[in-house]
Design an enzyme around this catalytic site. Structure first.
Site, PDB file in Angstrom:
ATOM      1  CG  HIS A 166       0.665  -8.141 -40.919  1.00  0.00           C
ATOM      2  ND1 HIS A 166      -0.104  -7.453 -41.826  1.00  0.00           N
ATOM      3  CD2 HIS A 166      -0.204  -8.932 -40.238  1.00  0.00           C
ATOM      4  CE1 HIS A 166      -1.372  -7.792 -41.693  1.00  0.00           C
ATOM      5  NE2 HIS A 166      -1.461  -8.694 -40.727  1.00  0.00           N
ATOM      6  CG  ASP A 373       9.029  -2.967 -44.637  1.00  0.00           C
ATOM      7  OD1 ASP A 373       8.225  -3.420 -43.811  1.00  0.00           O
ATOM      8  OD2 ASP A 373       9.134  -1.763 -44.917  1.00  0.00           O
TER       9      ASP A 373
HETATM   10  C1  GDG Z   1       3.753  -3.553 -41.222  1.00  0.00           C
HETATM   11  C2  GDG Z   1       4.950  -4.241 -41.876  1.00  0.00           C
HETATM   12  C3  GDG Z   1       3.610  -4.470 -43.972  1.00  0.00           C
HETATM   13  C4  GDG Z   1       2.752   6.427 -42.926  1.00  0.00           C
HETATM   14  N1  GDG Z   1       2.843   7.746 -42.613  1.00  0.00           N
HETATM   15  C5  GDG Z   1       1.600   8.234 -42.702  1.00  0.00           C
HETATM   16  C6  GDG Z   1       0.743   7.200 -43.071  1.00  0.00           C
HETATM   17  N2  GDG Z   1       1.472   6.108 -43.203  1.00  0.00           N
HETATM   18  C7  GDG Z   1       0.913   4.821 -43.648  1.00  0.00           C
HETATM   19  C8  GDG Z   1       1.403   4.488 -45.030  1.00  0.00           C
HETATM   20  C9  GDG Z   1       1.193   2.980 -45.063  1.00  0.00           C
HETATM   21  C10 GDG Z   1       1.380   2.592 -43.592  1.00  0.00           C
HETATM   22  O1  GDG Z   1       1.326   3.776 -42.822  1.00  0.00           O
HETATM   23  C11 GDG Z   1       2.745   1.956 -43.354  1.00  0.00           C
HETATM   24  O2  GDG Z   1       2.716   0.664 -43.855  1.00  0.00           O
HETATM   25  P1  GDG Z   1       4.033  -0.114 -44.256  1.00  0.00           P
HETATM   26  O3  GDG Z   1       3.626  -1.360 -44.943  1.00  0.00           O
HETATM   27  O4  GDG Z   1       4.865   0.748 -45.125  1.00  0.00           O
HETATM   28  O5  GDG Z   1       4.851  -0.393 -42.905  1.00  0.00           O
HETATM   29  P2  GDG Z   1       4.538  -0.862 -41.368  1.00  0.00           P
HETATM   30  O6  GDG Z   1       3.803   0.174 -40.615  1.00  0.00           O
HETATM   31  O7  GDG Z   1       5.871  -1.228 -40.810  1.00  0.00           O
HETATM   32  O8  GDG Z   1       3.604  -2.157 -41.499  1.00  0.00           O
HETATM   33  C12 GDG Z   1       4.933  -3.989 -43.377  1.00  0.00           C
HETATM   34  C13 GDG Z   1       2.431  -3.932 -43.199  1.00  0.00           C
HETATM   35  O9  GDG Z   1       2.561  -4.180 -41.793  1.00  0.00           O
HETATM   36  C14 GDG Z   1       1.108  -4.540 -43.674  1.00  0.00           C
HETATM   37  O10 GDG Z   1       1.151  -5.933 -43.639  1.00  0.00           O
HETATM   38  O11 GDG Z   1       3.531  -4.002 -45.313  1.00  0.00           O
HETATM   39  O12 GDG Z   1       6.012  -4.664 -44.001  1.00  0.00           O
HETATM   40  O13 GDG Z   1       6.172  -3.772 -41.304  1.00  0.00           O
HETATM   41  O14 GDG Z   1      -0.106   2.656 -45.445  1.00  0.00           O
HETATM   42  O15 GDG Z   1       0.650   5.205 -45.968  1.00  0.00           O
HETATM   43  N3  GDG Z   1      -0.583   7.371 -43.269  1.00  0.00           N
HETATM   44  C15 GDG Z   1      -1.077   8.632 -43.097  1.00  0.00           C
HETATM   45  N4  GDG Z   1      -0.285   9.678 -42.705  1.00  0.00           N
HETATM   46  C16 GDG Z   1       1.055   9.533 -42.518  1.00  0.00           C
HETATM   47  O16 GDG Z   1       1.750  10.502 -42.208  1.00  0.00           O
HETATM   48  N5  GDG Z   1      -2.382   8.839 -43.281  1.00  0.00           N
END
Ligand code: GDG
Length: 503
Positions: A166, A373
């Site tokens: 990921h 990322d």
């Molecule tokens: C890893 C990789 C890759 C955030 N704040 C709240 C909330 N979130 C949710 C977002 C999004 C998720 O968390 C974060 O996903 P990301 O992809 O932006 O980043 P990572 O957590 O670092 O994830 C990344 C991912 O794995 C999947 O393969 O994309 O690159 O680092 O969905 O919406 N959700 C809620 N409340 C919040 O305050 N409900």
């Protein structure tokens, strides 16, 4: 739960990840894309999701707790304090996470961490072994469990085993600073399929394997002696159907209305990130300050809302970034706020997914500027949440995996505060027709390559026997229209038909 083979020819999927999270608590459920994607694939094949419960036990027993949530069978184990310390907080989050995000300065090298990582991967392999039937497909997730494939091979399993990373795969020169890098990477070649979020990370893996092992690349397969590992670019997507519902939910509407009311006459800029140094938050705040300094006409006309729920609070570097951001936001507000305007609202609290969508929709600019990322799902969520008739603009880091799929975003170098500041200014000034055009293109890509496309593409590659003609090439640029990947690969469609015939 020993597996009794059903009459169907559908191979059973065993998904393995560090944590198992199937949440079922209604509209506020914070179900990640991974949970959604895996749940669909697991239900179809009567599969099982194995991993750590997130709970601590006095002494590791290997006892498995079986549950069924949302139609998905889960099998979880508890870990003891030393495991959590050395494997999860240690090697995973203090060694691999910073290193794989190009942060050698924050990478902590410790023998105990490496030992704990190996031990927990062995424990996973030992406890999982009795659950595996000969035809099962095994899909391992992420950097916590890179050696699991080798551990299973060492126990004699000849199943098809795949791995999805990921996060980024770092360039060879960075990886080589990790003691034991060669064993770690060599172990990856025990997988039949490895999925990467973007071509850049896949190429970094090939570069390393070519230099270190003299492995050869043959089409999309990497060959080393007898082993052949298929390397896919398979970017993770959103659960589009579910998110479309979230956009129109009551909670989303209420959050949007509240935010719009709080910023009458001002353009909102929004950032939503786990509080993590990879997300480039300090640079983002500094860029916003630069924007206010260079564009006095924008003062009192814009407002930045940064939502950053704390994560990994047991790790010192995460506590430090929190302190730095507190200071930086306080400094900017102190310098620029007026009696009825606060330049930055910085919130260390999480919101429900529906509320988040209302917040995205209320914002004229979505600011997503990670230093590195693997993908970044927030970028995609921001696009999906927009009103197509009057969409906001995504300002996106060039160094997020998502940039390869979304060239229509305003792409910026997240290390350059000038470039981010100018990117925001450009987004704020963008005419409606251009906003619509960019939004339409991004929405089409995100819709085509959603989370089901992702899991089906990976599963199709995993289900393919070696020597079988490859299906549609998932390594094709997923952003391009010519990529054949928007139709479900044929063998997955067959699996699905078999599964529904059974119901
Ligand atoms: C890893 C990789 C890759 C955030 N704040 C709240 C909330 N979130 C949710 C977002 C999004 C998720 O968390 C974060 O996903 P990301 O992809 O932006 O980043 P990572 O957590 O670092 O994830 C990344 C991912 O794995 C999947 O393969 O994309 O690159 O680092 O969905 O919406 N959700 C809620 N409340 C919040 O305050 N409900």
């Amino acid at each position: 739960m020993p597996h009794t083979q059903t009459q169907s020819s559908t191979p059973r999927l065993i998904a393995v990840s560090n944590r198992v999270q199937v949440e079922t608590d209604g509209e506020n459920a914070n179900r990640g894309g991974l949970a959604v994607a895996l749940a669909a694939a697991l239900r179809q094949s009567n599969g099982i999701w194995f991993g750590w419960s997130g709970e601590q036990t006095e002494e590791f027993t290997g006892q498995i707790a079986f549950r069924r949530a949302d139609g998905v069978a889960t099998a979880t184990i508890d870990l003891e304090a030393q495991d959590i310390d050395e494997y999860y907080n240690g090697f995973a989050n203090r060694t691999l996470w910073p290193l794989f995000h190009y942060r050698l300065d924050l990478t902590e090298i410790a023998r105990d961490f490496a030992g704990g990582y190996a031990r927990v991967n062995e424990r996973f392999a030992d406890t999982l072994s009795p659950l595996i039937a000969p035809d099962d497909l095994i899909w391992v997730h992420d950097y916590h469990l890179m050696p699991l494939g080798s551990q299973l091979r060492a126990r004699g399993f000849a199943n098809r085993i795949g791995f999805f990373l990921h996060i980024p795969w770092p360039p060879p020169s960075l990886l080589m600073s990790l003691p034991g890098h060669s064993d770690l990477a060599r172990g990856m070649l025990d997988y039949d399929v490895i999925g990467f979020q973007s071509e850049e990370w896949r190429q970094a893996f090939i570069d390393y394997a070519a230099v270190q092992f003299e492995a050869t690349i043959d089409g999309d397969a990497l060959r080393l002696g007898e082993r052949c590992t298929r390397l896919l670019v398979c970017p993770i997507g959103l659960d589009i159907a579910d998110f479309s519902g979230a956009v129109h939910s009551i909670a989303a509407k209420q959050a949007e209305t509240r935010l719009v009311a709080s910023a009458v006459g001002r353009d909102m800029i929004v950032g939503v990130d786990r509080l993590d140094y990879s997300k480039g938050l300090q640079e983002r705040f500094a860029a916003y300050e630069r924007l206010l300094a260079d564009h006095p006409e924008l003062r009192e006309k814009i407002s930045l809302l940064q939502i950053a729920p704390p994560s990994r609070g047991d790790v010192a570097s995460y506590r430090q970034i929190r302190a730095e951001l507190d200071a930086l936001s306080g400094h900017i507000n102190g310098a620029y706020a007026s009696i009825d305007w606060v330049p930055i609202r910085y919130v260390n609290q999480g919101y429900s997914r529906d509320e988040l969508f209302g917040i995205y929709r209320a914002a004229r600019v979505g600011l997503v500027t990670p230093l590195r990322d693997g993908m970044n799902l927030v970028a995609k969520e921001y696009v999906v949440a927009q009103d197509p008739a009057d969409p906001g603009v995504l300002v996106l880091s060039r160094f997020a995996g998502a940039a390869a799929q979304l060239p229509e975003a305003v792409l910026v170098n997240p290390h350059s505060i000038e470039e981010i500041a100018e990117g925001i200014a450009r987004a704020l000034a963008m005419p409606l027709a251009e906003r619509q055009e960019r939004h339409q293109a991004m929405l089409a890509t995100i819709t085509r390559h959603d989370v089901r496309w992702w899991s089906e593409t990976f599963m199709a590659a995993l289900a393919e026997e070696p020597g079988q003609a490859p299906g549609p090439a998932p390594t094709a640029d997923p952003a391009s229209d010519s990529a054949p990947a928007d139709s479900a690969p044929a063998n997955v469609a067959r699996l699905r038909d078999a599964a529904s015939a059974q119901r």
